[in-house]
Design an enzyme around this catalytic site. Structure first.
Site, PDB file in Angstrom:
ATOM      1  N   ASP A  40       0.870  -1.108   0.006  1.00 51.69           N
ATOM      2  CA  ASP A  40      -0.015  -0.052   0.092  1.00 51.69           C
ATOM      3  C   ASP A  40       1.014   1.372  -0.164  1.00 51.69           C
ATOM      4  O   ASP A  40       2.014   1.215   0.478  1.00 51.69           O
ATOM      5  CB  ASP A  40      -0.675   0.037   1.355  1.00 51.69           C
ATOM      6  N   ASN A  55      -9.771  -3.259  -7.455  1.00 53.00           N
ATOM      7  CA  ASN A  55      -9.086  -2.387  -8.169  1.00 53.00           C
ATOM      8  C   ASN A  55      -9.404  -1.933  -9.437  1.00 53.00           C
ATOM      9  O   ASN A  55      -9.014  -0.929  -9.859  1.00 53.00           O
ATOM     10  CB  ASN A  55      -7.580  -2.809  -8.023  1.00 53.00           C
TER      11      ASN A  55
HETATM   12  C1  FPP Z   1      -1.435   0.076  -3.398  1.00 51.88           C
HETATM   13  O1  FPP Z   1      -1.083   1.483  -3.446  1.00 51.88           O
HETATM   14  C2  FPP Z   1      -0.813  -0.592  -4.438  1.00 51.88           C
HETATM   15  C3  FPP Z   1      -1.800  -1.257  -5.556  1.00 51.88           C
HETATM   16  C4  FPP Z   1      -3.072  -1.118  -5.630  1.00 51.88           C
HETATM   17  C5  FPP Z   1      -0.890  -1.971  -6.660  1.00 51.88           C
HETATM   18  C6  FPP Z   1       0.308  -2.957  -6.137  1.00 51.88           C
HETATM   19  C7  FPP Z   1       0.856  -3.010  -7.329  1.00 51.88           C
HETATM   20  C8  FPP Z   1       2.195  -3.089  -7.609  1.00 51.88           C
HETATM   21  C9  FPP Z   1       3.332  -2.768  -6.334  1.00 51.88           C
HETATM   22  C10 FPP Z   1       2.806  -3.106  -8.913  1.00 51.88           C
HETATM   23  C11 FPP Z   1       2.424  -4.271  -9.922  1.00 51.88           C
HETATM   24  C12 FPP Z   1       2.360  -5.464  -9.458  1.00 51.88           C
HETATM   25  C13 FPP Z   1       3.368  -6.459 -10.130  1.00 51.88           C
HETATM   26  C14 FPP Z   1       3.099  -8.015  -9.653  1.00 51.88           C
HETATM   27  C15 FPP Z   1       3.913  -6.394 -11.411  1.00 51.88           C
HETATM   28  P1  FPP Z   1      -2.121   2.674  -3.674  1.00 51.88           P
HETATM   29  O2  FPP Z   1      -2.280   2.934  -5.198  1.00 51.88           O
HETATM   30  O3  FPP Z   1      -3.496   2.176  -3.161  1.00 51.88           O
HETATM   31  O4  FPP Z   1      -1.516   3.761  -2.987  1.00 51.88           O
HETATM   32  P2  FPP Z   1      -2.177   4.841  -2.175  1.00 51.88           P
HETATM   33  O5  FPP Z   1      -3.145   4.179  -1.205  1.00 51.88           O
HETATM   34  O6  FPP Z   1      -1.102   5.679  -1.603  1.00 51.88           O
HETATM   35  O7  FPP Z   1      -3.188   5.555  -3.063  1.00 51.88           O
END
Ligand code: FPP
Length: 230
Positions: A16, A64
């Site tokens: 996150d 998502n």
């Molecule tokens: C949460 O941060 C993260 C995600 C929804 C995606 C996680 C994905 C990756 C690390 C990369 C893709 C994965 C692979 C396997 C290549 P957020 O966007 O919710 O952050 P925020 O809460 O600060 O907005």
């Protein structure tokens, strides 16, 4: 007295804070995800070096998909690139790569690449890298129960364990969430029954080998009782 260092068998990560990490740098959210992939690679390698046997990651949840198309497209591109570059290398390094979630919602070309990697690494004996894509804990349980009904098998703890996407894996000893959030968000609901929770304030793109050491140190301090008096 020096604390005993206990290595968890299975660590599961809720990644996150990519968006917030990018925002602080006045960069687009997708840049945060890109750096999130770099952190993912660092964490996998650090866990492997530390002797962790299984790692799970929540990369894309069933929820998502409601994010802006531009962000989803960027995430899907990263998954495809990650499959072609890194996962392929992991297969050669004797890592076993597996996925949880319903891959059918991913673009055909990505799904085919992921399934090929899972098949090619199925017999590998190194660390198990389990990635959740279009994954939701409730969805996984419902699919598993329906599978058992279809196969006319009784629903028991043991049969359900074997019908889940994580069949054959150990339950996570620790669930780690970054960015200071303290929620499970539909991640590994069944498997987390006795997991320890570790919350790290750092945003996911800042995770590295030192963070893995902090997690192991924190886990080493925990006394696990699995519901019993000890
Ligand atoms: C949460 O941060 C993260 C995600 C929804 C995606 C996680 C994905 C990756 C690390 C990369 C893709 C994965 C692979 C396997 C290549 P957020 O966007 O919710 O952050 P925020 O809460 O600060 O907005």
């Amino acid at each position: 007295m020096q604390e005993e260092r206990k290595i968890p068998t299975h660590i599961a990560f809720i990644m996150d804070g990519n968006g917030r990490w990018a925002k602080r740098r006045l960069m687009p959210r997708k840049f945060g995800h890109k750096m999130g992939v770099e952190a993912l690679k660092r964490v996998i390698d650090a866990c492997e070096k530390a002797g962790v046997k299984e790692v799970s990651f929540y990369a894309l949840s069933t929820e998502n998909w409601s994010r802006p198309k531009d962000e989803i497209d960027a995430l899907l591109d990263m998954v495809k690139k990650f499959a072609d570059d890194e996962l392929q290398k992991y297969v050669e390094k004797n890592y076993r790569v597996r996925f949880m979630g319903e891959l059918h919602r991913l673009p055909e070309v990505t799904r085919t690449a992921l399934e090929k990697i899972a098949r090619a690494s199925a017999g590998n004996t190194g660390i198990v890298v389990n990635i959740g894509l279009n994954y939701g804990g409730r969805d996984e349980i419902v699919r598993a129960v329906n599978k058992l009904i279809e196969e006319k098998k009784p629903v028991t703890v043991e049969s359900l364990n074997l019908a889940l996407d994580t069949a054959g894996m150990n339950d996570p000893d620790v669930i780690v969430r970054s960015a200071g959030e303290k929620r499970l968000s539909n991640f590994m609901l069944w498997q987390s029954a006795y997991s320890e929770f570790v919350y790290i304030d750092d945003f996911w793109p800042d995770f590295d080998a030192a963070t893995v050491e902090r997690i192991i140190a924190e886990y080493s301090k925990r006394q696990r009782r699995f519901g019993a008096l000890q």
